[in-house]
Design an enzyme around this catalytic site. Structure first.
Site, PDB file in Angstrom:
ATOM      1  N   SER A 185       2.803  -3.421   4.384  1.00 41.96           N
ATOM      2  CA  SER A 185       3.028  -4.737   3.787  1.00 41.96           C
ATOM      3  C   SER A 185       4.425  -4.900   3.216  1.00 41.96           C
ATOM      4  CB  SER A 185       2.007  -5.082   2.703  1.00 41.96           C
ATOM      5  OG  SER A 185       0.689  -5.072   3.211  1.00 41.96           O
ATOM      6  N   SER A 207       0.190  -5.239   8.238  1.00 45.09           N
ATOM      7  CA  SER A 207       1.176  -5.412   7.176  1.00 45.09           C
ATOM      8  C   SER A 207       0.972  -6.786   6.545  1.00 45.09           C
ATOM      9  CB  SER A 207       2.598  -5.302   7.742  1.00 45.09           C
ATOM     10  OG  SER A 207       3.557  -5.568   6.745  1.00 45.09           O
ATOM     11  N   GLY A 208       0.506  -6.824   5.316  1.00 43.02           N
ATOM     12  CA  GLY A 208       0.377  -8.082   4.597  1.00 43.02           C
ATOM     13  C   GLY A 208       1.753  -8.568   4.171  1.00 43.02           C
ATOM     14  N   TYR A 220       0.827  -1.216   0.000  1.00 49.16           N
ATOM     15  CA  TYR A 220       0.000   0.000   0.000  1.00 49.16           C
ATOM     16  C   TYR A 220       0.857   1.261   0.000  1.00 49.16           C
ATOM     17  CZ  TYR A 220      -3.530   3.375   1.535  1.00 49.16           C
ATOM     18  OH  TYR A 220      -4.361   4.451   1.634  1.00 49.16           O
ATOM     19  N   ASN A 229       7.626  -2.168   2.628  1.00 45.15           N
ATOM     20  CA  ASN A 229       6.672  -1.124   2.979  1.00 45.15           C
ATOM     21  C   ASN A 229       6.094  -1.435   4.364  1.00 45.15           C
ATOM     22  OD1 ASN A 229       5.121   1.254   2.062  1.00 45.15           O
ATOM     23  ND2 ASN A 229       3.363  -0.119   2.104  1.00 45.15           N
TER      24      ASN A 229
END
Length: 368
Positions: A234, A272-273, A127, A199
């Site tokens: 993520s 956070s993926g 993101y 990220n």
């Protein structure tokens, strides 16, 4: 471009010639970077496991999600078959659809035989909405096509490029990073390469070479957290090797990615993926079409530890390269994120003289 090793940071293992995922034979990578006006800070990155010519030839593969608050399409098919037979595209959260359709458009033009059946591309996201107008439909299918057309071997651009353009890592400018390691097995030598779209994390978590540097960095933390929960954003990691491996062994490589991330300090935020894909380009002729039998050579499980180590080391260094190979960025709504080297007290970019970071003494400043 300054990288972590240029700063004298102690990093283990022996890197390949480019210290990049493209050290793995056949792997090609391309970026399209979109920086326009005040609000557009995004892009797309394409990874081709067997190069453009072999874009739809299967590789043994496995994937792992440390935290599923993210997206990587095509993973259910990888779980079903143990094979990756698709390009890999990395972009922002709201551009997954454009990434998916762009791969199909490119395939219709370049691989019409493959396009004659259903296609399930692998598209992953992080993101970038703090710096980028993520709802603005700026990444389009033609950008994905350009990234695939431009994919090459050799050195890889890092930092604020491609899908990593608008990303923030440890409240500093993040994005694209890569590294590789040499692994010897008997008389053979193999490469393990990692690529991250970083990220994630909060400033106080950042650890470099075992030292909690983030707690000691001067300056204010950008108010990313005003809009996003702590650690949100993520991380996607792609791991490649030319060692002949089974699908479950590739999945085991993907499961080691969090250990490399943890070396840089993250504890894995819920927001956070964290999704990881590993593939092997070994066994190039082991995946038959309809009819016949497949034959896969593989490194014995009891000999896998050096490959696990290589993943952990390459992922750690990839994150550090994403932070070091960067500059401050201002984007949407006048949001600004500093670069690690700026916060450390010298201009980001290649310094006039080699700079070493005195992490061993616990001091976050330049070391002569």
């Amino acid at each position: 471009m300054t990288r972590a090793r240029d700063l004298g940071i102690a990093l283990g293992g022996e890197p390949g010639p480019w210290n990049a995922i493209t050290d793995v034979p056949g792997v090609e990578l391309g970026h399209v970077t979109l920086i326009e006006g005040d609000d557009v800070r995004t892009g797309v990155t394409a990874v081709l496991p067997r190069g453009r010519a072999g874009a739809w030839r299967p590789c043994a593969a496995g994937w792992y999600a440390l935290n599923g608050n993210g997206e990587m399409t095509g993973t259910t098919l990888i779980s079903e078959t143990g094979a990756l037979g698709s390009p890999i595209v990395l972009t922002n959260t709201h551009a997954v659809g454009a990434g998916h359709r762009g791969v199909i458009d490119w395939t219709v033009r370049t691989h019409p035989d493959a396009a004659g059946r259903w296609l399930l591309p692998v598209v992953a996201e992080t993101y970038d909405g703090y710096l980028n107008d993520v709802n603005g439909d700026h990444v389009r299918r033609e950008h994905v096509v350009r990234a695939l057309d431009g994919a090459r071997g050799g050195p890889v651009a890092e930092g604020s490029v491609g899908g990593g353009t608008g990303m923030t890592c440890y409240d500093l400018k993040g994005g694209a990073g890569t590294a590789s390691r040499l692994v010897r097995y008997g008389a053979d030598a193999y490469r393990v390469g990692a690529y991250v779209q970083a990220n994630f994390g909060t400033r106080e978590e950042l650890v470099i070479a075992g030292v909690p540097v983030g707690r000691r960095l001067p300056g204010d933390v950008p108010r990313v957290l005003d809009e996003l929960p702590p650690g949100a954003g993520s991380v996607i990691a792609v791991v490649a090797t030319d060692a002949p491996l089974l699908p479950d062994q590739c999945r085991a490589l993907a499961r080691r990615v969090p250990l490399g991330l943890a070396r840089t300090g993250t504890t894995g935020s819920h927001f956070s993926g964290d999704i990881f894909l590993a593939f092997s380009v070994g066994n190039a002729d082991g995946w038959p079409g309809d009819g016949g039998y497949g034959t896969l050579r593989f490194v014995p499980w009891e000999s896998m530890d050096p490959f696990f180590t290589a993943v952990v080391e390459a992922v750690e260094e990839s994150v550090l390269n994403a932070l070091v190979s960067n500059s401050a960025m201002t984007g949407r709504a006048d949001h600004s994120v500093p670069a690690l080297l700026d916060v450390w007290g010298f201009r980001a970019g290649v310094p006039a003289e080699p700079v070493r970071l005195d992490v061993s003494a616990g001091h976050p400043g330049p070391k002569p």
